[in-house]
Design a protein around this motif. Sequence first.
Motif, PDB file in Angstrom:
ATOM      1  N   MET A 112      54.765  29.124  38.446  1.00  0.00           N
ATOM      2  CA  MET A 112      53.319  29.104  38.207  1.00  0.00           C
ATOM      3  C   MET A 112      53.023  29.751  36.854  1.00  0.00           C
ATOM      4  SD  MET A 112      50.228  30.739  40.463  1.00  0.00           S
ATOM      5  CE  MET A 112      50.408  29.534  41.761  1.00  0.00           C
ATOM      6  N   THR A 113      52.204  29.078  36.040  1.00  0.00           N
ATOM      7  CA  THR A 113      51.872  29.612  34.720  1.00  0.00           C
ATOM      8  C   THR A 113      50.809  30.712  34.814  1.00  0.00           C
ATOM      9  OG1 THR A 113      50.197  27.903  34.390  1.00  0.00           O
ATOM     10  CG2 THR A 113      52.424  27.450  33.558  1.00  0.00           C
ATOM     11  N   ILE A 114      50.725  31.497  33.750  1.00  0.00           N
ATOM     12  CA  ILE A 114      49.749  32.581  33.649  1.00  0.00           C
ATOM     13  C   ILE A 114      48.525  32.051  32.918  1.00  0.00           C
ATOM     14  CG2 ILE A 114      49.300  34.874  32.689  1.00  0.00           C
ATOM     15  CD1 ILE A 114      52.415  35.275  32.755  1.00  0.00           C
ATOM     16  N   GLY A 115      47.393  32.011  33.604  1.00  0.00           N
ATOM     17  CA  GLY A 115      46.166  31.513  32.993  1.00  0.00           C
ATOM     18  C   GLY A 115      45.525  32.558  32.098  1.00  0.00           C
ATOM     19  N   VAL A 116      45.276  32.207  30.836  1.00  0.00           N
ATOM     20  CA  VAL A 116      44.753  33.152  29.842  1.00  0.00           C
ATOM     21  C   VAL A 116      43.390  32.696  29.335  1.00  0.00           C
ATOM     22  CG1 VAL A 116      45.184  34.304  27.636  1.00  0.00           C
ATOM     23  CG2 VAL A 116      47.104  33.708  29.125  1.00  0.00           C
ATOM     24  N   LEU A 117      42.457  33.633  29.275  1.00  0.00           N
ATOM     25  CA  LEU A 117      41.168  33.424  28.630  1.00  0.00           C
ATOM     26  C   LEU A 117      41.166  34.201  27.322  1.00  0.00           C
ATOM     27  CD1 LEU A 117      38.156  32.509  28.573  1.00  0.00           C
ATOM     28  CD2 LEU A 117      37.619  34.600  29.850  1.00  0.00           C
ATOM     29  N   ILE A 118      40.945  33.522  26.201  1.00  0.00           N
ATOM     30  CA  ILE A 118      40.913  34.158  24.876  1.00  0.00           C
ATOM     31  C   ILE A 118      39.461  34.435  24.504  1.00  0.00           C
ATOM     32  CG2 ILE A 118      41.360  33.814  22.422  1.00  0.00           C
ATOM     33  CD1 ILE A 118      43.734  32.031  23.216  1.00  0.00           C
ATOM     34  N   VAL A 119      39.173  35.691  24.137  1.00  0.00           N
ATOM     35  CA  VAL A 119      37.806  36.075  23.769  1.00  0.00           C
ATOM     36  C   VAL A 119      37.827  36.670  22.372  1.00  0.00           C
ATOM     37  CG1 VAL A 119      35.779  37.432  24.383  1.00  0.00           C
ATOM     38  CG2 VAL A 119      37.321  36.599  26.196  1.00  0.00           C
ATOM     39  N   ASP A 120      37.215  35.977  21.417  1.00  0.00           N
ATOM     40  CA  ASP A 120      37.150  36.450  20.031  1.00  0.00           C
ATOM     41  C   ASP A 120      36.119  35.619  19.292  1.00  0.00           C
ATOM     42  OD1 ASP A 120      37.836  37.158  17.224  1.00  0.00           O
ATOM     43  OD2 ASP A 120      39.604  38.060  18.146  1.00  0.00           O
ATOM     44  N   ASP A 121      35.302  36.258  18.466  1.00  0.00           N
ATOM     45  CA  ASP A 121      34.296  35.510  17.730  1.00  0.00           C
ATOM     46  C   ASP A 121      34.876  34.815  16.497  1.00  0.00           C
ATOM     47  OD1 ASP A 121      34.613  38.134  16.600  1.00  0.00           O
ATOM     48  OD2 ASP A 121      32.845  37.757  15.362  1.00  0.00           O
ATOM     49  N   SER A 122      36.111  35.147  16.134  1.00  0.00           N
ATOM     50  CA  SER A 122      36.746  34.562  14.957  1.00  0.00           C
ATOM     51  C   SER A 122      37.519  33.307  15.331  1.00  0.00           C
ATOM     52  CB  SER A 122      37.701  35.572  14.312  1.00  0.00           C
ATOM     53  OG  SER A 122      38.561  34.933  13.397  1.00  0.00           O
ATOM     54  N   VAL A 123      37.170  32.183  14.697  1.00  0.00           N
ATOM     55  CA  VAL A 123      37.905  30.936  14.912  1.00  0.00           C
ATOM     56  C   VAL A 123      39.371  31.131  14.525  1.00  0.00           C
ATOM     57  CG1 VAL A 123      38.153  28.538  14.163  1.00  0.00           C
ATOM     58  CG2 VAL A 123      35.872  29.499  14.550  1.00  0.00           C
ATOM     59  N   PHE A 124      39.603  31.880  13.434  1.00  0.00           N
ATOM     60  CA  PHE A 124      40.976  32.101  12.976  1.00  0.00           C
ATOM     61  C   PHE A 124      41.802  32.818  14.027  1.00  0.00           C
ATOM     62  CE2 PHE A 124      43.983  35.187  11.370  1.00  0.00           C
ATOM     63  CZ  PHE A 124      44.912  34.350  10.761  1.00  0.00           C
ATOM     64  N   PHE A 125      41.276  33.911  14.580  1.00  0.00           N
ATOM     65  CA  PHE A 125      42.066  34.675  15.542  1.00  0.00           C
ATOM     66  C   PHE A 125      42.242  33.915  16.858  1.00  0.00           C
ATOM     67  CE2 PHE A 125      41.111  38.489  12.906  1.00  0.00           C
ATOM     68  CZ  PHE A 125      42.425  38.890  12.723  1.00  0.00           C
ATOM     69  N   ARG A 126      41.266  33.135  17.257  1.00  0.00           N
ATOM     70  CA  ARG A 126      41.452  32.322  18.454  1.00  0.00           C
ATOM     71  C   ARG A 126      42.575  31.307  18.241  1.00  0.00           C
ATOM     72  NH1 ARG A 126      35.809  31.879  18.362  1.00  0.00           N
ATOM     73  NH2 ARG A 126      35.894  29.610  18.104  1.00  0.00           N
ATOM     74  N   ARG A 127      42.586  30.708  17.054  1.00  0.00           N
ATOM     75  CA  ARG A 127      43.649  29.756  16.744  1.00  0.00           C
ATOM     76  C   ARG A 127      45.002  30.461  16.683  1.00  0.00           C
ATOM     77  NH1 ARG A 127      42.203  28.192  11.869  1.00  0.00           N
ATOM     78  NH2 ARG A 127      40.727  26.648  12.668  1.00  0.00           N
ATOM     79  N   ALA A 128      45.043  31.646  16.064  1.00  0.00           N
ATOM     80  CA  ALA A 128      46.302  32.391  15.966  1.00  0.00           C
ATOM     81  C   ALA A 128      46.843  32.734  17.352  1.00  0.00           C
ATOM     82  CB  ALA A 128      46.094  33.663  15.144  1.00  0.00           C
ATOM     83  N   LEU A 129      45.943  33.123  18.262  1.00  0.00           N
ATOM     84  CA  LEU A 129      46.376  33.435  19.627  1.00  0.00           C
ATOM     85  C   LEU A 129      46.841  32.179  20.367  1.00  0.00           C
ATOM     86  CD1 LEU A 129      43.756  36.082  20.770  1.00  0.00           C
ATOM     87  CD2 LEU A 129      46.238  36.357  20.823  1.00  0.00           C
ATOM     88  N   ARG A 130      46.115  31.087  20.200  1.00  0.00           N
ATOM     89  CA  ARG A 130      46.537  29.832  20.837  1.00  0.00           C
ATOM     90  C   ARG A 130      47.931  29.440  20.370  1.00  0.00           C
ATOM     91  NH1 ARG A 130      41.429  27.745  19.542  1.00  0.00           N
ATOM     92  NH2 ARG A 130      42.372  26.462  17.920  1.00  0.00           N
ATOM     93  N   ASP A 131      48.169  29.549  19.063  1.00  0.00           N
ATOM     94  CA  ASP A 131      49.472  29.171  18.518  1.00  0.00           C
ATOM     95  C   ASP A 131      50.571  30.088  19.035  1.00  0.00           C
ATOM     96  OD1 ASP A 131      48.210  27.186  17.124  1.00  0.00           O
ATOM     97  OD2 ASP A 131      48.199  28.253  15.201  1.00  0.00           O
ATOM     98  N   LEU A 132      50.276  31.393  19.094  1.00  0.00           N
ATOM     99  CA  LEU A 132      51.287  32.366  19.521  1.00  0.00           C
ATOM    100  C   LEU A 132      51.590  32.241  21.009  1.00  0.00           C
ATOM    101  CD1 LEU A 132      53.073  34.809  18.906  1.00  0.00           C
ATOM    102  CD2 LEU A 132      51.083  36.279  19.292  1.00  0.00           C
ATOM    103  N   ILE A 133      50.540  32.238  21.831  1.00  0.00           N
ATOM    104  CA  ILE A 133      50.725  32.193  23.279  1.00  0.00           C
ATOM    105  C   ILE A 133      51.196  30.810  23.734  1.00  0.00           C
ATOM    106  CG2 ILE A 133      49.556  32.440  25.505  1.00  0.00           C
ATOM    107  CD1 ILE A 133      47.683  34.457  24.156  1.00  0.00           C
ATOM    108  N   GLY A 134      50.713  29.781  23.032  1.00  0.00           N
ATOM    109  CA  GLY A 134      51.041  28.417  23.433  1.00  0.00           C
ATOM    110  C   GLY A 134      52.504  28.062  23.281  1.00  0.00           C
ATOM    111  N   LYS A 135      53.251  28.843  22.495  1.00  0.00           N
ATOM    112  CA  LYS A 135      54.688  28.580  22.334  1.00  0.00           C
ATOM    113  C   LYS A 135      55.485  28.973  23.575  1.00  0.00           C
ATOM    114  CE  LYS A 135      54.579  29.175  17.310  1.00  0.00           C
ATOM    115  NZ  LYS A 135      54.992  30.018  16.169  1.00  0.00           N
ATOM    116  N   ASP A 136      54.876  29.741  24.452  1.00  0.00           N
ATOM    117  CA  ASP A 136      55.548  30.194  25.674  1.00  0.00           C
ATOM    118  C   ASP A 136      55.003  29.376  26.846  1.00  0.00           C
ATOM    119  OD1 ASP A 136      56.421  31.594  27.955  1.00  0.00           O
ATOM    120  OD2 ASP A 136      56.449  33.499  26.872  1.00  0.00           O
TER     121      ASP A 136
END
Length: 355
Positions: free
Chosen positions: A1-25
Motif C-alpha cells: 500500500m502506498t503512502i498518500g501525501v498532501l503537499i502544502v506550499d504557496d510556491s509553485v516551485f517548491f510544490r514541483r520540487a516536492l512532487r519530483d522528489l517524492i514521486g521518484k519513490d
Amino acid sequence: MTIGVLIVDDSVFFRRALRDLIGKDDRFSIIGEAVNGRDAILKACQLKPDLITMDVEMPVMDGISAVREIMKRCPTAIMMLSSLTRAGAEATLEALDAGAMDFFAKSSADMKEAFGEGGRFLLPARLRMLAARAKCRVHTTLPATRFVPDASLVPVSGGAERGIVSRRGIVAIGSSTGGPAALQVVLQGIPADFPVPIMVAQHMPAAFTQPFASRLNENVAITVVEAGDGVKLEPGTAYIIPGGKHGEVVQRGPALFFVLREPQPSEHFRPSVNIMLQSLVRTLGGDMLGVILTGMGDDGMIGAQEVRGAGGHIWAQDQATSVIYGMPAAVAKAGLVEAVLPLQNIGPAIARCVR
C-alpha cells in the motif's frame, strides 16, 4: 500500500520540487496539493492523507494555524518544511508544539537545489518513517521497563534509578527526529535545583538551536541555554549544543567547561551524540548518565559503548513513545542500556539519579 501525501506550499516551485522528489519513490502517492493553510485543512479532512508536508509562511492562513486546526479536526502526521532563518526556526518550533511530528529545512537561496543533495535521500526516508509511525502509533501508557540481554522486559524499580551519578558528574541527552517535543517533556520533569549540569545534543540546524533553547527555558524549571564556547558548566542548567557544531567537555581544576569543535566532513551528525558521550568519558570516566531519545539512525551507539565500558550508565526511550525508534533501538539492541523508559517517566527518573 502506498503512502498518500498532501503537499502544502504557496510556491509553485517548491510544490514541483516536492512532487519530483517524492514521486521518484513508488512507495508514495501524491493525492493532492494545497496553496495555503485554509486549503490544507479542507483537503486534509477530505482526502485523508497518510502524511502532509506543510510550508510555514503562506497567505490566507499560515502553516502553524493550519497544523492546529488539522490536529483538532482530522489528526495527521505532518512534516514542516522550514527556511534556515531565525524566524523560520521560531515558527517551526511553534508548529511542533501545535502537533507537527518533524521538520526539514528547505533552501530559499538556491532554487535549483530546494532540499540539498542530502535531502534527496533523507527527506523521503524521514517521510516514510513518519507515515509508518503514524499508522502504528500506540496510545496506551506503558509502565517503566528494563532491557536485559535476552530481550525480555521486567519492571524498573525507583530504587534502581537512585545514586548512579555523583554531584561531580553529568547527565547527557541525545535526540533527533521527534526530539524537540520529547526534550521538553523530559526537562519538565527535572527540578530547578538539579545538582549537576545537563548536556543536550539534538540534531538541528544552526539557526534553530538558540530559539529552541530559549523556548525550552520559558517552559521548564531548570535553566536552558545554547552552549557557548568556553562556558563553565553549572548545576541546574541544560546546555544545548549549537547546531552545525560538536560539543565537548574539558575539566580545569574542579570545574567543567564546554568547548565547541568544528565538524569534519565525514561527521554527518552535527551535533553528534557520539562525540558528546566520548568527550564526557574522557573527562569524567563513568560518572555520568547518557539518555538516548527518539531519533532516526544510530548516533549515540558508539558513544554509549564507551560510556558502559567506563562504568557509566545508559538509558533509552521506549518504542511506544518514540516518534522514530532508531537511536534508542540501536543502543537497546546492542545490550548497552540499563533501563528503557516511557518518555513521561524519564525526567522524574533523572531527577532521582544523583547521589
